[in-house]
Design a protein around this motif. Structure first.
Motif, PDB file in Angstrom:
ATOM      1  N   GLN A   1       0.835  -1.197   0.000  1.00  0.00           N
ATOM      2  CA  GLN A   1       0.000   0.000   0.000  1.00  0.00           C
ATOM      3  C   GLN A   1       0.876   1.256   0.000  1.00  0.00           C
ATOM      4  O   GLN A   1       1.801   1.383   0.793  1.00  0.00           O
ATOM      5  N   GLY A   2       0.610   2.147  -0.943  1.00  0.00           N
ATOM      6  CA  GLY A   2       1.395   3.370  -1.071  1.00  0.00           C
ATOM      7  C   GLY A   2       2.648   3.217  -1.906  1.00  0.00           C
ATOM      8  O   GLY A   2       3.339   4.203  -2.185  1.00  0.00           O
ATOM      9  N   GLY A   3       2.943   1.997  -2.313  1.00  0.00           N
ATOM     10  CA  GLY A   3       4.122   1.772  -3.147  1.00  0.00           C
ATOM     11  C   GLY A   3       4.018   2.501  -4.475  1.00  0.00           C
ATOM     12  O   GLY A   3       2.955   2.532  -5.102  1.00  0.00           O
ATOM     13  N   ASP A   4       5.117   3.089  -4.919  1.00  0.00           N
ATOM     14  CA  ASP A   4       5.134   3.905  -6.133  1.00  0.00           C
ATOM     15  C   ASP A   4       5.657   3.084  -7.313  1.00  0.00           C
ATOM     16  O   ASP A   4       6.717   2.464  -7.224  1.00  0.00           O
ATOM     17  N   GLU A   5       4.897   3.088  -8.411  1.00  0.00           N
ATOM     18  CA  GLU A   5       5.318   2.332  -9.595  1.00  0.00           C
ATOM     19  C   GLU A   5       6.689   2.780 -10.090  1.00  0.00           C
ATOM     20  O   GLU A   5       7.494   1.956 -10.538  1.00  0.00           O
ATOM     21  N   GLY A   6       6.969   4.071  -9.998  1.00  0.00           N
ATOM     22  CA  GLY A   6       8.268   4.577 -10.442  1.00  0.00           C
ATOM     23  C   GLY A   6       9.403   4.013  -9.618  1.00  0.00           C
ATOM     24  O   GLY A   6      10.454   3.632 -10.162  1.00  0.00           O
ATOM     25  N   ALA A   7       9.224   3.921  -8.315  1.00  0.00           N
ATOM     26  CA  ALA A   7      10.253   3.347  -7.452  1.00  0.00           C
ATOM     27  C   ALA A   7      10.445   1.862  -7.719  1.00  0.00           C
ATOM     28  O   ALA A   7      11.567   1.334  -7.673  1.00  0.00           O
ATOM     29  N   ILE A   8       9.345   1.183  -8.029  1.00  0.00           N
ATOM     30  CA  ILE A   8       9.429  -0.250  -8.340  1.00  0.00           C
ATOM     31  C   ILE A   8      10.222  -0.464  -9.622  1.00  0.00           C
ATOM     32  O   ILE A   8      11.116  -1.316  -9.689  1.00  0.00           O
ATOM     33  N   LEU A   9       9.907   0.316 -10.654  1.00  0.00           N
ATOM     34  CA  LEU A   9      10.648   0.218 -11.920  1.00  0.00           C
ATOM     35  C   LEU A   9      12.128   0.519 -11.712  1.00  0.00           C
ATOM     36  O   LEU A   9      13.004  -0.185 -12.244  1.00  0.00           O
ATOM     37  N   ALA A  10      12.420   1.562 -10.950  1.00  0.00           N
ATOM     38  CA  ALA A  10      13.805   1.954 -10.717  1.00  0.00           C
ATOM     39  C   ALA A  10      14.573   0.843 -10.012  1.00  0.00           C
ATOM     40  O   ALA A  10      15.728   0.554 -10.348  1.00  0.00           O
ATOM     41  N   ALA A  11      13.933   0.210  -9.039  1.00  0.00           N
ATOM     42  CA  ALA A  11      14.586  -0.865  -8.308  1.00  0.00           C
ATOM     43  C   ALA A  11      14.854  -2.062  -9.214  1.00  0.00           C
ATOM     44  O   ALA A  11      15.933  -2.685  -9.150  1.00  0.00           O
ATOM     45  N   MET A  12      13.898  -2.395 -10.060  1.00  0.00           N
ATOM     46  CA  MET A  12      14.052  -3.561 -10.941  1.00  0.00           C
ATOM     47  C   MET A  12      15.147  -3.336 -11.975  1.00  0.00           C
ATOM     48  O   MET A  12      16.038  -4.169 -12.150  1.00  0.00           O
ATOM     49  N   GLN A  13      15.070  -2.194 -12.668  1.00  0.00           N
ATOM     50  CA  GLN A  13      16.088  -1.925 -13.681  1.00  0.00           C
ATOM     51  C   GLN A  13      17.446  -1.727 -13.030  1.00  0.00           C
ATOM     52  O   GLN A  13      18.482  -2.148 -13.585  1.00  0.00           O
ATOM     53  N   GLY A  14      17.460  -1.101 -11.854  1.00  0.00           N
ATOM     54  CA  GLY A  14      18.717  -0.911 -11.141  1.00  0.00           C
ATOM     55  C   GLY A  14      19.372  -2.222 -10.759  1.00  0.00           C
ATOM     56  O   GLY A  14      20.601  -2.348 -10.804  1.00  0.00           O
TER      57      GLY A  14
END
Length: 383
Positions: free
Chosen positions: A181-194
């Motif tokens: 809950q509250g998780g940001d799609e942008g942060a998720i993408l950044a973590a995965m690609q990172g």
């Protein structure tokens, strides 16, 4: 040179191509797909957005015709010795310069195979090419030759795919703590690609797919981000990438709790994927794999909620897509054989209830059952 394979590996690939050309009675091949050039020579660039061509003669000799911006790129990343530059200028016709090159290579009146089925040859450039070849040589569409050669992976390529799969797993591991809950799609993408980059991987040939809420029913990337709700659905399709070799995965991950419909769709997706694994064996075809998926979907009453394909071959690919041929669709006669790397995805999109469910991973085919390349299990993930 920045080569990712031994010279002997490239020699073996060239020899396989020469045999195929001899069987088709081709005096030369004109290669326009960047993945074909990379596979055959190591040449690594995104310069295929402009006109360039790798000419391969029946004796195995090769000449690359490209732009000045890619001259050093080709020298640094490939085994190529002979590189010709066509000149950017007003009214330039690189197809005419290619015809002159073919004439210098003593190919007038010969039988030439052309790799038409690629994003590396636009319709406009294809028309220019045909105009130049129609009185010069006998040309035929030979797009299938390199596609089939790249379908079967060498031991060195399999090692790249296994590394890519490990990076895909790392990307999922990096994403999971952020899916809440509250998780940001942008942060998720950044973590995965990172995670892929940190592990020594590369950009994927197409964007990672992410969508939550109603957007979880989409199968393509789109611009725009949102934050996850307490009870939400998040669809992810991503790939670990190593030296351009791709190992995709796909999951719909839930926050809060799984609805009854989510659970129903997940059970169908898992059952279908397991059925696909049983069909992904020598003696079966790509069409048989799709049929195994379709039968399960029909048994669950989900025919109108599934797609008309359920996966495809993967390997070294370039923009705009990591999808390779052949695909799992109805009636595809291509046989399953050992040493293929294949991505199978079960995608169920129930627009009536706006419920999404996906499940997919990459496999290595063997003499028997396929080997999943991911270390993750197939359980439904609820955060």
């Amino acid at each position: 040179m920045a080569l990712h394979f031994e010279k002997t590996e490239f020699d073996a690939r060239r020899d396989r191509l020469i045999i195929e050309m001899a069987d088709r009675k081709l005096d030369a091949m004109l290669l326009f797909a960047q993945e074909s050039m990379y596979w055959l020579t190591g040449y690594d660039t995104f310069g295929f957005c402009f006109f360039q061509c790798l000419v391969v003669k029946a004796d195995g000799s090769m000449v690359l015709m490209t732009r000045s911006a890619d001259l050093r790129q080709a020298r640094h990343t490939s085994i190529l010795d002979n590189i010709v530059v066509w000149t950017d200028r007003d009214g330039a016709n690189p197809a005419a310069e290619l015809r002159n090159l073919l004439n210098d290579m003593d190919l007038l009146g010969c039988r030439i195979g052309v790799e038409y089925d690629t994003h590396g040859l636009t319709a406009k450039n294809g028309r220019l090419l045909d105009e130049q070849l129609k009185t010069f040589a006998t040309a035929e569409d030979a797009s299938d030759i390199m596609q089939r050669l790249r379908l079967l992976k060498s031991a060195a390529e399999i090692a790249k795919a296994q590394k890519a799969a490990a990076l895909a797993d790392d990307a999922l591991d990096a994403a999971l703590p952020l899916i809440k809950q509250g998780g940001d799609e942008g942060a998720i993408l950044a973590a995965m690609q990172g995670a892929v980059f940190a592990g020594g991987g590369d950009y994927p040939a197409n964007e990672f797919i992410i969508g939550s809420g109603a957007d979880a029913l989409l199968c393509r990337y789109k611009a725009g981000r949102r934050k996850l709700n307490k009870n939400d659905q998040l669809t992810l399709e991503w790939a670990g990438v190593f030296h351009h070799y791709h190992a995709p995965m796909m999951r719909t991950i839930l926050t809060g709790k799984a609805s009854k419909r989510h659970q129903e769709l997940f059970e169908a997706a898992r059952e279908a994927l397991l059925a696909v694994e049983k069909a992904m064996v020598p003696g079966k075809t790509f069409g048989d794999v799709f049929d195994a998926h379709a039968r399960v979907m029909e048994a669950h009453g989900l025919t109108r909620h599934r797609l008309n394909a359920c996966g495809y071959s993967v390997g070294a690919r370039f923009t705009p897509s990591w999808m390779d041929m052949p695909m799992f669709y109805g009636g595809n006669p291509e046989p399953i054989a050992p040493d293929m790397t294949l991505f199978a995805h079960m995608i169920i999109m129930d627009s009536d209830s706006e419920t999404a469910m996906t499940l997919g991973r990459t496999y290595l085919t063997t003499d028997g059952d396929p080997k999943p390349l991911s270390r993750h299990d197939l359980d439904l993930i609820v955060q």
